[in-house]
Design a protein around this motif. Structure first.
Motif, short mmCIF file in Angstrom:
data_model
loop_
_atom_site.label_atom_id
_atom_site.label_comp_id
_atom_site.label_asym_id
_atom_site.label_seq_id
_atom_site.Cartn_x
_atom_site.Cartn_y
_atom_site.Cartn_z
N GLU A 28 0.85 9.31 -0.01
CA GLU A 28 0.42 7.91 0.04
C GLU A 28 1.47 6.96 -0.54
OE1 GLU A 28 -1.82 9.89 -3.48
OE2 GLU A 28 -1.16 10.42 -1.45
N GLU A 29 2.36 7.48 -1.41
CA GLU A 29 3.41 6.62 -1.94
C GLU A 29 4.45 6.31 -0.87
OE1 GLU A 29 3.69 7.61 -6.65
OE2 GLU A 29 4.20 9.29 -5.32
N VAL A 30 4.75 7.28 -0.03
CA VAL A 30 5.66 7.03 1.09
C VAL A 30 4.97 6.13 2.12
CG1 VAL A 30 7.02 8.08 2.93
CG2 VAL A 30 6.80 9.25 0.73
N ALA A 31 3.70 6.41 2.38
CA ALA A 31 2.96 5.60 3.36
C ALA A 31 2.88 4.14 2.96
CB ALA A 31 1.56 6.18 3.54
N ALA A 32 2.83 3.87 1.66
CA ALA A 32 2.79 2.48 1.20
C ALA A 32 4.08 1.75 1.58
CB ALA A 32 2.57 2.44 -0.32
N VAL A 33 5.20 2.44 1.48
CA VAL A 33 6.48 1.83 1.87
C VAL A 33 6.52 1.62 3.37
CG1 VAL A 33 8.99 2.13 1.87
CG2 VAL A 33 7.66 2.86 -0.12
N VAL A 34 6.06 2.61 4.12
CA VAL A 34 6.03 2.48 5.57
C VAL A 34 5.14 1.31 5.99
CG1 VAL A 34 5.33 3.61 7.72
CG2 VAL A 34 6.51 4.93 5.95
N ALA A 35 3.98 1.19 5.36
CA ALA A 35 3.07 0.10 5.69
C ALA A 35 3.72 -1.26 5.43
CB ALA A 35 1.78 0.23 4.88
N PHE A 36 4.46 -1.36 4.33
CA PHE A 36 5.16 -2.62 4.07
C PHE A 36 6.19 -2.90 5.15
CE2 PHE A 36 9.02 -4.61 2.31
CZ PHE A 36 8.51 -5.89 2.12
N LEU A 37 6.99 -1.90 5.51
CA LEU A 37 8.03 -2.11 6.53
C LEU A 37 7.43 -2.50 7.88
CD1 LEU A 37 10.42 0.88 5.70
CD2 LEU A 37 10.84 -1.55 5.29
N LEU A 38 6.21 -2.02 8.15
CA LEU A 38 5.55 -2.36 9.41
C LEU A 38 4.84 -3.72 9.36
CD1 LEU A 38 3.94 1.09 10.31
CD2 LEU A 38 5.92 0.02 11.42
N SER A 39 4.68 -4.25 8.17
CA SER A 39 3.89 -5.47 8.01
C SER A 39 4.71 -6.72 8.29
CB SER A 39 3.33 -5.54 6.59
OG SER A 39 4.35 -5.90 5.67
N ASP A 40 4.00 -7.84 8.46
CA ASP A 40 4.67 -9.12 8.65
C ASP A 40 5.44 -9.55 7.40
OD1 ASP A 40 3.71 -9.32 11.23
OD2 ASP A 40 1.94 -10.49 10.66
N ASP A 41 5.07 -9.01 6.24
CA ASP A 41 5.80 -9.34 5.01
C ASP A 41 7.24 -8.84 5.06
OD1 ASP A 41 3.65 -10.62 3.84
OD2 ASP A 41 2.94 -8.83 2.80
N ALA A 42 7.51 -7.86 5.94
CA ALA A 42 8.86 -7.31 6.06
C ALA A 42 9.56 -7.83 7.31
CB ALA A 42 8.80 -5.78 6.10
N SER A 43 9.18 -9.01 7.77
CA SER A 43 9.65 -9.52 9.06
C SER A 43 11.17 -9.75 9.12
CB SER A 43 8.93 -10.83 9.40
OG SER A 43 9.13 -11.79 8.37
N TRP A 44 11.86 -9.77 7.98
CA TRP A 44 13.31 -9.97 7.97
C TRP A 44 14.06 -8.67 7.65
CZ3 TRP A 44 16.14 -12.98 10.47
CH2 TRP A 44 17.42 -13.36 10.08
N LEU A 45 13.33 -7.56 7.62
CA LEU A 45 13.95 -6.26 7.41
C LEU A 45 14.11 -5.57 8.75
CD1 LEU A 45 12.15 -4.90 4.21
CD2 LEU A 45 14.41 -5.93 4.40
N ASN A 46 15.34 -5.21 9.08
CA ASN A 46 15.63 -4.63 10.38
C ASN A 46 16.89 -3.79 10.28
OD1 ASN A 46 15.13 -4.21 13.12
ND2 ASN A 46 16.32 -5.99 13.78
N GLY A 47 16.82 -2.57 10.80
CA GLY A 47 18.00 -1.71 10.83
C GLY A 47 18.37 -1.08 9.51
N ILE A 48 17.44 -1.04 8.55
CA ILE A 48 17.76 -0.47 7.24
C ILE A 48 17.05 0.85 7.03
CG2 ILE A 48 18.07 -2.76 6.23
CD1 ILE A 48 15.36 -2.12 4.69
N ASP A 49 17.55 1.63 6.08
CA ASP A 49 16.88 2.84 5.61
C ASP A 49 16.45 2.62 4.17
OD1 ASP A 49 16.29 5.84 5.92
OD2 ASP A 49 17.47 5.76 4.08
N VAL A 50 15.22 3.02 3.86
CA VAL A 50 14.69 2.89 2.50
C VAL A 50 14.53 4.28 1.91
CG1 VAL A 50 12.82 2.04 1.05
CG2 VAL A 50 13.49 0.76 3.10
N LEU A 51 15.24 4.54 0.83
CA LEU A 51 15.17 5.82 0.12
C LEU A 51 13.95 5.83 -0.79
CD1 LEU A 51 16.63 8.53 -0.53
CD2 LEU A 51 17.88 7.27 -2.31
N VAL A 52 13.05 6.79 -0.56
CA VAL A 52 11.80 6.87 -1.33
C VAL A 52 11.79 8.24 -2.00
CG1 VAL A 52 9.30 6.51 -1.25
CG2 VAL A 52 10.74 5.53 0.53
N ASP A 53 12.54 8.37 -3.10
CA ASP A 53 12.79 9.71 -3.66
C ASP A 53 12.53 9.82 -5.15
OD1 ASP A 53 14.92 8.27 -4.71
OD2 ASP A 53 16.36 9.89 -4.40
N GLY A 54 11.95 8.82 -5.78
CA GLY A 54 11.68 8.90 -7.21
C GLY A 54 12.92 8.90 -8.07
#
Length: 275
Positions: free
Chosen positions: A238-264
């Motif tokens: 669910e911690e990874v899914a929270a990041v994915v949900a943000f990237l899919l949301s309108d709040d992330a509308s200016w994020l494009n072509g990036i990789d987000v490291l979710v590794d603690g």
């Protein structure tokens, strides 16, 4: 029109956690997995979890005909809004050819099938991994050129020619495949941008999932990496899914072509600030 979401690999683990998030983001949610009993059970569990009507779709992401049927289903249902592409296999699950075929070629095939449906507000998040930072830091000449054409009919041969016999190790193949996913997403972002659509990737570290536990049983290094993680534990789906949900949301509308490291913080700890 109804908004449509897709979660692949949604039968369990991180794919299921992403699907759970998507139930509150779209009107219609299509859960994709190659095992019909697993995905049907997941759809039953998620029914009524959010506003979305949840349906299952049995599919191997390397199946072009199946992907065409998935695209037709979306087009007949509504407007494609969000895709969480978590489907993939890890080193203990297959040989090097299958790993590259599912994890990288499958990603390219899915994107190819859904690209005509992308419109203003569509967002795609593909699952990469922290693995390339360990095994693919200094690619031999020709490697990235091969990775950048996963739909070339000679893709596997070209990659083998570049990397050599080392590519036949499933762990190495997994790392190269995920490097290819990161690179693919950057190019997909350029392709989708003109219609107002976006593509990003996430790179999970060690996450407590059935697949992750299977890998840990075979590779003792994973427990050592957990020990070196600054947060001192594995991640949760669910911690990874929270990041994915943000990237899919309108709040992330200016994020494009990036990789987000979710590794603690594993990479920061093990490889240092220059990684």
């Amino acid at each position: 029109m109804a908004t449509v979401g897709i979660a692949t690999g949604a039968g369990r683990g991180m794919g299921y956690a992403c699907a759970e998030r998507l139930t509150s983001m779209v009107d219609e949610l299509i859960l994709v997995d190659r095992d019909p009993s697993t995905i049907e059970a997941a759809a039953e569990r998620l029914a009524g979890a959010g506003k979305a009507t949840v349906r299952s779709f049995t599919l191997d992401v390397t199946d072009r005909d199946g992907l065409a049927r998935l695209a037709d289903r979306v087009a007949a249902t509504g407007t494609l809004r969000a895709v969480a592409h978590a489907a993939g296999i890890s080193p203990t699950m297959a040989d090097w050819r299958r790993i590259l075929g599912v994890d990288l070629v499958g990603t390219a095939l899915l994107a190819e099938a859904l690209r005509p449906l992308a419109t203003d507000g569509t967002a795609l998040v593909c699952f990469a991994s922290m693995a390339p930072l360990f095994v693919a830091g200094n690619p031999p000449p020709g490697t990235d050129e091969a990775l950048d054409e996963p739909l070339d009919e000679r893709f596997l041969d070209r990659l083998h020619d570049a990397v050599g016999d080392a590519i036949e190790d499933p762990g190495a193949a997994y790392g190269w495949a995920k490097r290819g996913v990161k690179r693919f997403v950057k190019r997909e972002a350029v392709r989708l941008g003109p219609v107002g659509a976006r593509a990003c990737s996430v790179s999970p570290g060690i996450i407590d999932t059935p697949q992750g536990r299977q890998e840990a049983e075979e590779h003792s290094i994973m427990q050592e990496l957990v020990r070196q993680t600054p947060l001192g534990r594995e991640g949760r789906p669910e911690e990874v899914a929270a990041v994915v949900a943000f990237l899919l949301s309108d709040d992330a509308s200016w994020l494009n072509g990036i990789d987000v490291l979710v590794d603690g913080g594993i990479i920061a700890s093990v490889l240092g600030p220059g990684a």
